[in-house]
Design a protein around this motif. Structure first.
Motif, mmCIF file in Angstrom:
data_model
loop_
_atom_site.group_PDB
_atom_site.id
_atom_site.type_symbol
_atom_site.label_atom_id
_atom_site.label_comp_id
_atom_site.label_asym_id
_atom_site.label_seq_id
_atom_site.Cartn_x
_atom_site.Cartn_y
_atom_site.Cartn_z
ATOM 1 N N GLY A 198 0.863 -1.120 -0.095
ATOM 2 C CA GLY A 198 -0.005 0.135 0.014
ATOM 3 C C GLY A 198 1.049 1.165 0.221
ATOM 4 O O GLY A 198 0.504 2.406 -0.086
ATOM 5 N N ASP A 199 2.046 1.152 0.238
ATOM 6 C CA ASP A 199 2.954 2.409 0.290
ATOM 7 C C ASP A 199 3.139 2.940 -1.192
ATOM 8 O O ASP A 199 3.227 4.335 -1.206
ATOM 9 C CB ASP A 199 4.428 2.184 0.786
ATOM 10 C CG ASP A 199 4.446 1.817 2.280
ATOM 11 O OD1 ASP A 199 3.676 2.192 3.034
ATOM 12 O OD2 ASP A 199 5.573 1.594 2.641
ATOM 13 N N ASN A 200 2.811 2.260 -2.026
ATOM 14 C CA ASN A 200 2.650 3.027 -3.516
ATOM 15 C C ASN A 200 1.860 4.157 -3.429
ATOM 16 O O ASN A 200 1.927 5.046 -4.377
ATOM 17 C CB ASN A 200 2.526 1.987 -4.683
ATOM 18 C CG ASN A 200 1.225 1.317 -4.555
ATOM 19 O OD1 ASN A 200 0.738 0.748 -3.337
ATOM 20 N ND2 ASN A 200 0.595 1.216 -5.826
ATOM 21 N N TRP A 201 0.550 3.716 -2.703
ATOM 22 C CA TRP A 201 -0.446 5.220 -2.640
ATOM 23 C C TRP A 201 -0.112 6.028 -1.315
ATOM 24 O O TRP A 201 -0.044 6.904 -1.562
ATOM 25 C CB TRP A 201 -1.730 4.237 -2.477
ATOM 26 C CG TRP A 201 -2.317 4.147 -3.766
ATOM 27 C CD1 TRP A 201 -2.227 2.847 -4.397
ATOM 28 C CD2 TRP A 201 -3.160 4.915 -4.587
ATOM 29 N NE1 TRP A 201 -2.817 2.971 -5.613
ATOM 30 C CE2 TRP A 201 -3.406 4.171 -5.526
ATOM 31 C CE3 TRP A 201 -3.873 6.224 -4.507
ATOM 32 C CZ2 TRP A 201 -4.146 4.476 -6.889
ATOM 33 C CZ3 TRP A 201 -4.261 6.697 -5.736
ATOM 34 C CH2 TRP A 201 -4.998 5.806 -6.679
ATOM 35 N N ARG A 202 0.471 5.408 -0.157
ATOM 36 C CA ARG A 202 0.576 6.094 0.894
ATOM 37 C C ARG A 202 1.799 7.331 0.700
ATOM 38 O O ARG A 202 1.643 8.330 1.286
ATOM 39 C CB ARG A 202 1.043 5.243 2.146
ATOM 40 C CG ARG A 202 0.029 4.418 2.797
ATOM 41 C CD ARG A 202 0.566 3.841 3.916
ATOM 42 N NE ARG A 202 -0.527 2.640 4.316
ATOM 43 C CZ ARG A 202 -0.160 1.472 3.851
ATOM 44 N NH1 ARG A 202 1.047 1.124 3.333
ATOM 45 N NH2 ARG A 202 -0.967 0.266 4.198
ATOM 46 N N ASN A 203 2.716 6.764 0.010
ATOM 47 C CA ASN A 203 3.964 7.587 -0.424
ATOM 48 C C ASN A 203 3.758 8.720 -1.409
ATOM 49 O O ASN A 203 4.797 9.502 -1.696
ATOM 50 C CB ASN A 203 4.895 7.008 -0.580
ATOM 51 C CG ASN A 203 5.472 6.110 0.402
ATOM 52 O OD1 ASN A 203 5.339 6.425 1.508
ATOM 53 N ND2 ASN A 203 6.420 4.990 0.098
ATOM 54 N N ARG A 204 2.476 9.083 -1.892
ATOM 55 C CA ARG A 204 2.296 10.062 -2.821
ATOM 56 C C ARG A 204 1.728 11.305 -2.082
ATOM 57 O O ARG A 204 1.726 11.164 -0.831
ATOM 58 C CB ARG A 204 1.069 9.472 -3.606
ATOM 59 C CG ARG A 204 1.298 8.317 -4.550
ATOM 60 C CD ARG A 204 0.112 7.965 -5.709
ATOM 61 N NE ARG A 204 0.285 6.768 -6.133
ATOM 62 C CZ ARG A 204 -0.241 6.363 -7.260
ATOM 63 N NH1 ARG A 204 -1.320 7.191 -7.834
ATOM 64 N NH2 ARG A 204 -0.316 4.993 -7.674
ATOM 65 N N TYR A 205 1.437 12.270 -2.786
ATOM 66 C CA TYR A 205 1.210 13.647 -2.013
ATOM 67 C C TYR A 205 0.021 13.619 -1.270
ATOM 68 O O TYR A 205 -0.852 12.825 -1.361
ATOM 69 C CB TYR A 205 1.103 14.906 -2.876
ATOM 70 C CG TYR A 205 0.264 14.617 -4.185
ATOM 71 C CD1 TYR A 205 -1.131 14.939 -4.127
ATOM 72 C CD2 TYR A 205 0.451 14.192 -5.427
ATOM 73 C CE1 TYR A 205 -2.015 14.940 -5.146
ATOM 74 C CE2 TYR A 205 -0.078 13.912 -6.467
ATOM 75 C CZ TYR A 205 -1.561 14.481 -6.059
ATOM 76 O OH TYR A 205 -2.424 14.157 -7.437
ATOM 77 N N ARG A 206 0.020 14.508 -0.030
ATOM 78 C CA ARG A 206 -0.583 14.189 1.056
ATOM 79 C C ARG A 206 -2.188 14.266 0.723
ATOM 80 O O ARG A 206 -2.957 13.639 1.578
ATOM 81 C CB ARG A 206 -0.234 15.425 2.009
ATOM 82 C CG ARG A 206 -0.942 15.309 3.431
ATOM 83 C CD ARG A 206 -0.343 16.168 4.257
ATOM 84 N NE ARG A 206 -1.370 16.603 5.437
ATOM 85 C CZ ARG A 206 -1.879 17.892 5.253
ATOM 86 N NH1 ARG A 206 -1.832 18.643 4.325
ATOM 87 N NH2 ARG A 206 -2.957 18.138 6.378
ATOM 88 N N THR A 207 -2.836 15.270 -0.068
ATOM 89 C CA THR A 207 -3.761 15.376 -0.213
ATOM 90 C C THR A 207 -4.726 14.427 -1.470
ATOM 91 O O THR A 207 -5.802 14.661 -1.719
ATOM 92 C CB THR A 207 -4.256 16.675 -0.739
ATOM 93 O OG1 THR A 207 -3.238 17.137 -1.767
ATOM 94 C CG2 THR A 207 -4.047 17.752 0.448
ATOM 95 N N LEU A 208 -3.910 13.488 -1.807
ATOM 96 C CA LEU A 208 -4.550 12.821 -3.026
ATOM 97 C C LEU A 208 -5.746 11.742 -2.654
ATOM 98 O O LEU A 208 -5.572 11.201 -1.575
ATOM 99 C CB LEU A 208 -3.185 11.882 -3.680
ATOM 100 C CG LEU A 208 -3.644 10.894 -4.699
ATOM 101 C CD1 LEU A 208 -4.261 11.562 -5.777
ATOM 102 C CD2 LEU A 208 -2.744 9.870 -5.065
ATOM 103 N N VAL A 209 -6.894 11.784 -3.384
ATOM 104 C CA VAL A 209 -7.850 10.747 -3.411
ATOM 105 C C VAL A 209 -7.935 10.335 -4.752
ATOM 106 O O VAL A 209 -7.527 11.110 -5.799
ATOM 107 C CB VAL A 209 -9.032 11.547 -2.766
ATOM 108 C CG1 VAL A 209 -9.094 12.062 -1.315
ATOM 109 C CG2 VAL A 209 -9.628 12.573 -3.832
ATOM 110 N N THR A 210 -8.663 9.078 -4.806
ATOM 111 C CA THR A 210 -8.852 8.556 -6.171
ATOM 112 C C THR A 210 -9.975 9.236 -6.840
ATOM 113 O O THR A 210 -10.886 10.294 -6.326
ATOM 114 C CB THR A 210 -9.602 7.056 -5.958
ATOM 115 O OG1 THR A 210 -10.686 7.339 -5.280
ATOM 116 C CG2 THR A 210 -8.522 6.166 -5.101
ATOM 117 N N HIS A 211 -9.897 9.606 -8.113
ATOM 118 C CA HIS A 211 -10.523 10.296 -8.928
ATOM 119 C C HIS A 211 -11.732 9.485 -9.568
ATOM 120 O O HIS A 211 -12.566 9.979 -10.457
ATOM 121 C CB HIS A 211 -9.778 10.931 -10.025
ATOM 122 C CG HIS A 211 -9.001 12.357 -9.660
ATOM 123 N ND1 HIS A 211 -8.119 12.583 -10.381
ATOM 124 C CD2 HIS A 211 -8.759 12.552 -8.410
ATOM 125 C CE1 HIS A 211 -7.454 13.644 -9.642
ATOM 126 N NE2 HIS A 211 -7.964 13.452 -8.380
#
Length: 615
Positions: A233-246
């Motif tokens: 799951g770190d491939n998502w956790r380590n992205r920019y802080r405010t990211l949500v799926t679109h």
């Protein structure tokens, strides 16, 4: 009725015009046509199906007739394709769907185009399949096929242990009984592959690798997943802080395990990372984190890889899988341009993939230039603005904009939504049209969405933001599958642009270079900058293969993404050009859908039904 190619591009078509006659019984129309097809297709010779298809018609096949993904265009080519494949595949027992939304029905698709559509089921020499037919009338009122879809769903020799076929689960029912150990004792050995070599090595534990591992293991193919990150799951956790799926939740389920009913519509990145971690445990996936590929050599004669892996504890392990599945991300290798003078730039310069959060430093009042106006560029610009920066988006060419509030839901209306048909059926229908036809239909959807979002789009134009609805006006669908970008799914940044809170600067010629404190543009202008973020996209997955596995492997692989001459995606989810090597990636929904088809291809190779090499 005709479908024509336009503009010299083989993937831009004009949809047919159909008579306004309405059949009194769509079920009867569909059944008569399907029965006639089965009569013809059952012949061992003298196959003649051209009378059942318009000359400008399409057949899309996923593994049912050929061990590849194929799009065949025109009645003549469809007959040639079936003549070549029918003896081997032996399709038979065609049966219409008789319940639910996808039983025979009349659909007015767009103005001037009406068809009878239906899901159907069939059998082949190797397994069972599901398909979709779409029939239109010619000028004489005769119903013929405009598009036909066939997709293998299950192999006779490898039925998935689902529902009534689920495993018993008791120790006595497991291979070897109690002597083989309890469930947890077996899992401990399985995870380390102490008793066998993995048949498949999957590189990457994101949505691609996890869906892939679950599908393979459900088909009885041992699979090891490796990832260099610390946690699943770190491939998502380590992205920019405010990211949500679109994309909405109903569209983004994982294979076998849908999100709970109370899951948010758009998933925050850290929540999605935790879901991935839970999914890996629930699906009993064998994953080695903090593990990277040191080298990989392929033995053509043995049909086997020798892969050296470096593990987090400093040790190395050599494994010998028969298949290597590359799940490092369709957007995995950053495309980072270089410019004259950037080494003398006194500010901070980095690629969008390295962005974490603007709050990590005091950015208030500082001038930030974000180069690129796709999803990442907009999200990063919004993040800087919300932390007090003076933000400018540098736009080289137009961008397609669709809002998450309206347009995204319009695209999924009647399909992947609450109260809609089962996800498995929606997946079949959504993939059943050839891409050129999907693009042509998308042009109509894009117009409808633009009307619904007129206020936002007009506001962007007035703010100086250049819009681009894409080739043939097909919007996000064509942009994603041919470019992998060029669009923004609006989750708030558009209003900031409209209100003048985020500025837009055009530079069609791009960037000439850097000064000490500014960007130098091709038109002679300059932009003062303390921070420059290059939201310039990502390179082809083949670049990552070359970087990690070397030229010997990469030279045999094809480039990934965009459409080939037939109109199928190049190399993704299908033979790559290198035996035993497969590319796999895409958004969450595509990884759910196509993991089934890639797992079936690998199982077919393992069973001796296919070579896994494009013919």
């Amino acid at each position: 009725m005709a479908t024509t190619l336009t503009g010299g591009n083989p993937h831009i078509i004009q949809l047919p015009k159909t008579p306004s006659n309405v059949p009194s019984n769509p079920q009867s129309v569909a059944q008569q046509w399907l029965s006639a097809l089965e009569v013809q297709i059952s012949r061992s010779e003298n196959l003649n199906i051209k009378e059942l298809f318009h000359e400008e018609s399409w057949w899309r096949d996923m593994l049912a007739l050929d061990w590849d993904m194929r799009t065949v265009h025109t009645a003549t080519e469809i007959q040639n394709f079936l003549s070549k494949q029918q003896t081997k595949a032996q399709p038979s027992n065609f049966t219409l769907q008789d319940t639910g939304k996808f039983q025979p029905r009349l659909e007015q698709v767009v103005d001037g185009l009406t068809w009878v559509s239906s899901m159907f089921f069939f059998e082949t020499a190797f397994g069972t399949g599901t398909g979709m037919l779409r029939l239109t009338q010619n000028e004489d009122g005769v119903w013929k096929a405009y598009t036909m879809y066939t997709a293998l769903q299950e192999l006779n020799s490898a039925q998935e242990p689902l529902g009534k076929r689920r495993p018993v689960g008791t120790t006595e029912s497991m291979p070897g009984g109690l002597a083989g150990g309890t469930w947890i004792e077996r899992r401990d050995r399985q995870k380390e592959f102490l008793d066998e070599e993995p048949a498949t090595l999957v590189v990457g534990a994101g949505q691609a690798g996890l869906n892939m591992g679950a599908r393979l293991q459900n088909l009885g193919i041992s699979c090891l997943i490796v990832d260099k990150s610390e946690r699943v799951g770190d491939n998502w956790r380590n992205r920019y802080r405010t990211l949500v799926t679109h994309d909405p939740a109903e569209y983004t389920h994982m294979a076998y395990l849908p999100f709970p009913q109370n899951w948010p519509q758009f998933t925050p990145k850290d929540k999605l990372g935790d879901w991935f971690e839970a999914y890996a445990n629930i699906m009993e996936l064998n994953i080695w984190m903090q593990t990277s590929v040191v080298s990989a050599e392929y033995d053509e004669a043995a049909g086997q890889w020798t892969v050296v892996l470096a593990r987090g504890d400093g040790s190395q392990r050599t494994v010998q899988p028969r298949h290597l599945v590359w799940c490092t991300g369709h957007s995995g290798e950053a495309k980072i341009p270089s410019f004259p003078g950037q080494e003398t730039f006194q500010g901070n310069l980095y690629h969008g993939s390295q962005h974490r959060d603007a709050s990590e430093t005091d950015i208030r009042g500082r001038k930030v230039v974000v180069v690129g106006t796709g999803n990442s560029g907009h999200d990063i610009a919004q993040n800087f603005y919300e932390n007090g920066a003076d933000v400018t988006l540098l736009q080289r060419s137009g961008t397609y904009v669709i809002t998450a509030e309206k347009g995204v839901f319009m695209m999924h209306s009647g399909m992947h939504e609450d109260g809609g048909p089962p996800t498995e059926q929606c997946d079949i229908v959504s993939e059943s049209l050839p891409w050129p036809v999907q693009f042509a239909l998308a042009a109509h959807m894009t117009k409808n969405i633009a009307e619904a979002e007129k206020e936002t789009l007009d506001g962007l134009r007035q703010a100086g933001f250049e819009l681009d609805f894409g080739i043939d006006g097909a919007g996000i669908t064509r942009a994603y599958f041919t470019r992998g970008g060029g669009y923004y799914i609006d989750v708030g940044c558009s209003q900031l642009i409209i209100d003048g809170k985020i500025k837009v600067k055009h530079s069609p010629g791009g960037i000439n270079g850097f000064g000490h404190h500014e960007l130098l543009l091709a038109n002679g202008d300059s932009l003062p900058a303390d921070v420059v973020v290059l939201a310039t996209g990502y390179d082809n997955m083949r670049t990552t293969v070359r970087k990690v596995l070397g030229d010997k492997v990469a030279d045999r692989c094809s480039d990934v993404w965009d459409l080939d001459a037939e109109g199928e995606l190049q190399a993704m989810w299908r033979p790559s050009g290198h035996p035993g090597f497969w590319y796999f990636g895409g958004n969450l929904a595509l990884c759910r859908v196509y993991s089934k088809f890639l797992a079936l291809q690998i199982k077919a190779v393992e069973a001796g039904l296919s070579t896994g090499v494009r013919q």
